[in-house]
Scaffold this active site. Sequence first.
Site, PDB file in Angstrom:
ATOM      1  N   PHE A 117       6.300  -1.228  -2.549  1.00 61.20           N
ATOM      2  CA  PHE A 117       6.285  -0.279  -3.678  1.00 61.20           C
ATOM      3  C   PHE A 117       7.705   0.120  -4.109  1.00 61.20           C
ATOM      4  O   PHE A 117       8.010   1.311  -4.301  1.00 61.20           O
ATOM      5  CB  PHE A 117       5.492   0.986  -3.338  1.00 61.20           C
ATOM      6  CG  PHE A 117       3.996   0.817  -3.238  1.00 61.20           C
ATOM      7  CD1 PHE A 117       3.366  -0.336  -3.700  1.00 61.20           C
ATOM      8  CD2 PHE A 117       3.205   1.828  -2.678  1.00 61.20           C
ATOM      9  CE1 PHE A 117       1.978  -0.472  -3.608  1.00 61.20           C
ATOM     10  CE2 PHE A 117       1.827   1.704  -2.589  1.00 61.20           C
ATOM     11  CZ  PHE A 117       1.211   0.540  -3.049  1.00 61.20           C
ATOM     12  N   ASN A 138       1.866  -3.443   2.469  1.00 60.88           N
ATOM     13  CA  ASN A 138       3.282  -3.224   2.760  1.00 60.88           C
ATOM     14  C   ASN A 138       3.701  -1.765   2.837  1.00 60.88           C
ATOM     15  O   ASN A 138       4.878  -1.451   2.916  1.00 60.88           O
ATOM     16  CB  ASN A 138       4.135  -3.952   1.709  1.00 60.88           C
ATOM     17  CG  ASN A 138       3.806  -5.436   1.681  1.00 60.88           C
ATOM     18  OD1 ASN A 138       3.736  -6.070   2.718  1.00 60.88           O
ATOM     19  ND2 ASN A 138       3.557  -5.969   0.489  1.00 60.88           N
ATOM     20  N   THR A 139       2.738  -0.854   2.775  1.00 61.04           N
ATOM     21  CA  THR A 139       3.012   0.569   2.992  1.00 61.04           C
ATOM     22  C   THR A 139       2.197   0.986   4.210  1.00 61.04           C
ATOM     23  O   THR A 139       0.970   0.856   4.199  1.00 61.04           O
ATOM     24  CB  THR A 139       2.620   1.407   1.752  1.00 61.04           C
ATOM     25  OG1 THR A 139       3.449   1.007   0.663  1.00 61.04           O
ATOM     26  CG2 THR A 139       2.786   2.904   1.988  1.00 61.04           C
ATOM     27  N   ASN A 164       4.821 -11.430  -0.391  1.00 61.07           N
ATOM     28  CA  ASN A 164       5.729 -10.316  -0.678  1.00 61.07           C
ATOM     29  C   ASN A 164       5.516  -9.190   0.310  1.00 61.07           C
ATOM     30  O   ASN A 164       4.410  -8.946   0.774  1.00 61.07           O
ATOM     31  CB  ASN A 164       5.567  -9.845  -2.136  1.00 61.07           C
ATOM     32  CG  ASN A 164       4.565  -8.717  -2.285  1.00 61.07           C
ATOM     33  OD1 ASN A 164       4.874  -7.553  -2.050  1.00 61.07           O
ATOM     34  ND2 ASN A 164       3.328  -9.068  -2.649  1.00 61.07           N
ATOM     35  N   ASN A 204      -1.259   1.521 -12.456  1.00 62.74           N
ATOM     36  CA  ASN A 204      -1.630   1.386 -11.045  1.00 62.74           C
ATOM     37  C   ASN A 204      -0.783   2.361 -10.221  1.00 62.74           C
ATOM     38  O   ASN A 204       0.443   2.336 -10.285  1.00 62.74           O
ATOM     39  CB  ASN A 204      -1.369  -0.074 -10.649  1.00 62.74           C
ATOM     40  CG  ASN A 204      -1.700  -0.395  -9.202  1.00 62.74           C
ATOM     41  OD1 ASN A 204      -1.223   0.275  -8.300  1.00 62.74           O
ATOM     42  ND2 ASN A 204      -2.476  -1.435  -8.991  1.00 62.74           N
ATOM     43  N   ASN A 241      -6.437  -7.373  -3.645  1.00 62.60           N
ATOM     44  CA  ASN A 241      -4.997  -7.370  -3.446  1.00 62.60           C
ATOM     45  C   ASN A 241      -4.619  -8.615  -2.619  1.00 62.60           C
ATOM     46  O   ASN A 241      -5.453  -9.479  -2.381  1.00 62.60           O
ATOM     47  CB  ASN A 241      -4.599  -6.075  -2.714  1.00 62.60           C
ATOM     48  CG  ASN A 241      -3.235  -5.580  -3.163  1.00 62.60           C
ATOM     49  OD1 ASN A 241      -2.289  -6.366  -3.241  1.00 62.60           O
ATOM     50  ND2 ASN A 241      -3.131  -4.302  -3.452  1.00 62.60           N
ATOM     51  N   SER A 252      -2.372  -2.121  -0.666  1.00 59.30           N
ATOM     52  CA  SER A 252      -1.147  -2.887  -0.414  1.00 59.30           C
ATOM     53  C   SER A 252      -0.939  -2.961   1.095  1.00 59.30           C
ATOM     54  O   SER A 252      -1.055  -1.953   1.792  1.00 59.30           O
ATOM     55  CB  SER A 252       0.056  -2.204  -1.066  1.00 59.30           C
ATOM     56  OG  SER A 252       1.238  -2.761  -0.512  1.00 59.30           O
ATOM     57  N   LYS A 264      -8.592  -0.491  -6.206  1.00 59.76           N
ATOM     58  CA  LYS A 264      -8.203  -1.861  -5.820  1.00 59.76           C
ATOM     59  C   LYS A 264      -8.308  -2.022  -4.308  1.00 59.76           C
ATOM     60  O   LYS A 264      -7.713  -1.254  -3.558  1.00 59.76           O
ATOM     61  CB  LYS A 264      -6.776  -2.137  -6.288  1.00 59.76           C
ATOM     62  CG  LYS A 264      -6.333  -3.581  -6.045  1.00 59.76           C
ATOM     63  CD  LYS A 264      -5.111  -3.915  -6.865  1.00 59.76           C
ATOM     64  CE  LYS A 264      -4.654  -5.342  -6.655  1.00 59.76           C
ATOM     65  NZ  LYS A 264      -3.524  -5.687  -7.506  1.00 59.76           N
ATOM     66  N   TYR A 266      -1.488 -13.185 -11.408  1.00 57.93           N
ATOM     67  CA  TYR A 266      -0.063 -12.939 -11.194  1.00 57.93           C
ATOM     68  C   TYR A 266       0.625 -14.227 -10.731  1.00 57.93           C
ATOM     69  O   TYR A 266       1.380 -14.850 -11.485  1.00 57.93           O
ATOM     70  CB  TYR A 266       0.147 -11.795 -10.177  1.00 57.93           C
ATOM     71  CG  TYR A 266       1.586 -11.391  -9.957  1.00 57.93           C
ATOM     72  CD1 TYR A 266       2.659 -12.245 -10.267  1.00 57.93           C
ATOM     73  CD2 TYR A 266       1.915 -10.140  -9.434  1.00 57.93           C
ATOM     74  CE1 TYR A 266       3.982 -11.863 -10.069  1.00 57.93           C
ATOM     75  CE2 TYR A 266       3.239  -9.758  -9.237  1.00 57.93           C
ATOM     76  CZ  TYR A 266       4.257 -10.631  -9.553  1.00 57.93           C
ATOM     77  OH  TYR A 266       5.563 -10.257  -9.355  1.00 57.93           O
TER      78      TYR A 266
HETATM   79  C1  LIG Z   1       5.361 -10.065  -5.938  1.00 63.91           C
HETATM   80  C2  LIG Z   1       4.064  -9.341  -5.988  1.00 63.91           C
HETATM   81  C3  LIG Z   1       4.058  -7.956  -6.095  1.00 63.91           C
HETATM   82  C4  LIG Z   1       2.840  -7.272  -6.144  1.00 63.91           C
HETATM   83  N1  LIG Z   1       2.863  -5.923  -6.272  1.00 63.91           N
HETATM   84  C5  LIG Z   1       1.680  -5.258  -6.421  1.00 63.91           C
HETATM   85  C6  LIG Z   1       1.679  -3.864  -6.651  1.00 63.91           C
HETATM   86  O1  LIG Z   1       2.722  -3.216  -6.773  1.00 63.91           O
HETATM   87  N2  LIG Z   1       0.466  -3.255  -6.765  1.00 63.91           N
HETATM   88  C7  LIG Z   1      -0.715  -3.933  -6.675  1.00 63.91           C
HETATM   89  O2  LIG Z   1      -1.777  -3.320  -6.793  1.00 63.91           O
HETATM   90  N3  LIG Z   1      -0.722  -5.264  -6.468  1.00 63.91           N
HETATM   91  C8  LIG Z   1       0.432  -5.939  -6.349  1.00 63.91           C
HETATM   92  N4  LIG Z   1       0.418  -7.286  -6.159  1.00 63.91           N
HETATM   93  C9  LIG Z   1      -0.881  -7.989  -6.018  1.00 63.91           C
HETATM   94  C10 LIG Z   1      -1.355  -8.611  -7.328  1.00 63.91           C
HETATM   95  O3  LIG Z   1      -1.610  -7.631  -8.296  1.00 63.91           O
HETATM   96  C11 LIG Z   1      -2.645  -9.443  -7.083  1.00 63.91           C
HETATM   97  O4  LIG Z   1      -3.659  -8.575  -6.626  1.00 63.91           O
HETATM   98  C12 LIG Z   1      -2.440 -10.544  -6.067  1.00 63.91           C
HETATM   99  O5  LIG Z   1      -1.170 -11.131  -6.222  1.00 63.91           O
HETATM  100  C13 LIG Z   1      -3.498 -11.653  -6.193  1.00 63.91           C
HETATM  101  O6  LIG Z   1      -3.452 -12.290  -7.441  1.00 63.91           O
HETATM  102  P1  LIG Z   1      -2.695 -13.692  -7.681  1.00 63.91           P
HETATM  103  O7  LIG Z   1      -3.167 -14.640  -6.615  1.00 63.91           O
HETATM  104  O8  LIG Z   1      -3.067 -14.106  -9.069  1.00 63.91           O
HETATM  105  O9  LIG Z   1      -1.243 -13.408  -7.540  1.00 63.91           O
HETATM  106  C14 LIG Z   1       1.619  -7.991  -6.085  1.00 63.91           C
HETATM  107  C15 LIG Z   1       1.637  -9.382  -6.000  1.00 63.91           C
HETATM  108  C16 LIG Z   1       2.841 -10.062  -5.954  1.00 63.91           C
HETATM  109  C17 LIG Z   1       2.835 -11.562  -5.867  1.00 63.91           C
END
Ligand SMILES: Cc1cc2nc3c(=O)[nH]c(=O)nc-3n(C[C@H](O)[C@H](O)[C@H](O)COP(=O)(O)O)c2cc1C
Length: 358
Positions: free
Chosen positions: A116, A177-178, A112, A141, A246, A175, A217, A318
Site C-alpha cells: 500500500f 502485503n499488510t 508484488n 479502493n 486479489n 492484500s 475484495k 491488471y
Molecule cells: C503491482 C500490483 C499492485 C496491486 N495493488 C493492489 C492494490 O493496491 N489494491 C488492490 O485491491 N489490489 C491490488 N492489486 C491486485 C489487482 O487489483 C488484481 O486483483 C490482481 O492483480 C489479479 O488480477 P490480474 O491477474 O489481472 O493482475 C495489485 C496487483 C498488482 C500486480
Amino acid sequence: MNFYQIFRPLIFKLDAEFAHNLAINFLKYFPNLATSCTINKKYKNLQQTLWSLDFKSPVGMAAGFDKNAEAIKALQQFGFGFVEVGTVTPKAQKGNDKPRLFRLQEDRAIINRLGFNNKGAEVFAKNISQNKTLKEIIGINIGKNKDTENAISDYILLLEKFYGSASYITVNISSPNTKNLRDLQKEDQLDLFLSTLILKARELEKLHNKKTPIWLKVAPDLTLEEQKTIAQIALKNKIDALIISNTTISRPQNLKSKNAQEVGGLSGEPLFEKSNEVLKNFYKFTEGQIVLVGVGGIKNAQDAYAKIKCGASLVQIYSGLIYQGFGVVEKINRDLSELVEKDGFKNISQAIGIDLAA
Ligand SMILES: Cc1cc2nc3c(=O)[nH]c(=O)nc-3n(C[C@H](O)[C@H](O)[C@H](O)COP(=O)(O)O)c2cc1C
C-alpha cells in the site's frame, strides 16, 4: 505488432517499479498522446446498468495500477467500462522496502509486495476532484495504514471522505502485503467490521442523497468453509458486490521464472484457474444475489467471458496489461461482443453464471 509490443523488450529491461512509475507519469502528463491511437467503440450488447451506473463494458481496470488517482483521465479513454483507483490509505506511506515488484516473464505473471505505497487521502482527494468526470465510473479502493491498530477507524475515515465522489467504494481487506489485514476476512472479525461500515454508509447515503455501492475484495487463498462464511456475512450485511480476487500467496508448482519464490502476491495467468474456482463457489454460495466481479489472469476476451459464465457480472484486469499494453482492452471488448452474439445472447448479462446453471 502494435506500438506496445515493439517497445516492450525495452520497457522490460527497466526495473519493474521504475517502468510502472514512468508509465503513470506518461499517462498523467500526456493523457491525449497516450490515448491518441485508442479506438474506443461502443458495443451495445456489452452495456449493463447496475445500481444506476451505466457500464459501457464489463471490463474494468483493477486496483493497484493507479494508486493515487493520477492517471484517470488517460485510463478512462482506453475502453474500460470502469476504472478502480487506489488502494488509498488515510496517511501517505512508503510501503515495503525495494525491490518489491517482480515480473515473471516466462509465466506471464507478476509478484508484488508493495504494501500500500501511496500518497495518502488528501492528495488522492485532490486528484479525484481535478480528474474525475461525472459520466465515467470511478471506483475508489480503500485500505488501512500499516501502523493503524484499530483498522475500522481508517476505513470509516476513508468512507466518509470518498462516499460523495466515488461511483463505488471497494473495501480491500485482502492484500497479502499488510500484516494481519487478511484476518479481517475471518468470521470473528468480519461481521462486526462490515456491519459498522454499512451503518456508516447508510448515514452517508442520507447525507449525500446518493447511494454509493460498497464492494468487498477478497483473497483467493480461502478454504471452502471460509468462502461460505464470507458469502453469508456479505449477504447479511447487504454488500453490493464482491471482487474475486486479489493476488495469491500460493505458488503453483509449474512456475518457470527465477522470481517465482519472491515473497508477495502473485497475479497474472497462473491466478486464472484458482480465482475462477473461488468465483464459482461464491456464485453458488450467494445464489446470484450479490454482484460478483471476476479478477485474476485475464489475457483475452475468452478469459473474460469464462469468468462471466462462472458468475461474474463484471471483470477487471491488471497483469495482462503489463504484458500486452492498453490496446488489449478494445480488443477484449470487440471479441467479447462477438462471443456474446455467437452464443445467441442479446446482452452479456444473459451469459452470467450459465456454466453453473443446473
Ligand atoms: C503491482 C500490483 C499492485 C496491486 N495493488 C493492489 C492494490 O493496491 N489494491 C488492490 O485491491 N489490489 C491490488 N492489486 C491486485 C489487482 O487489483 C488484481 O486483483 C490482481 O492483480 C489479479 O488480477 P490480474 O491477474 O489481472 O493482475 C495489485 C496487483 C498488482 C500486480
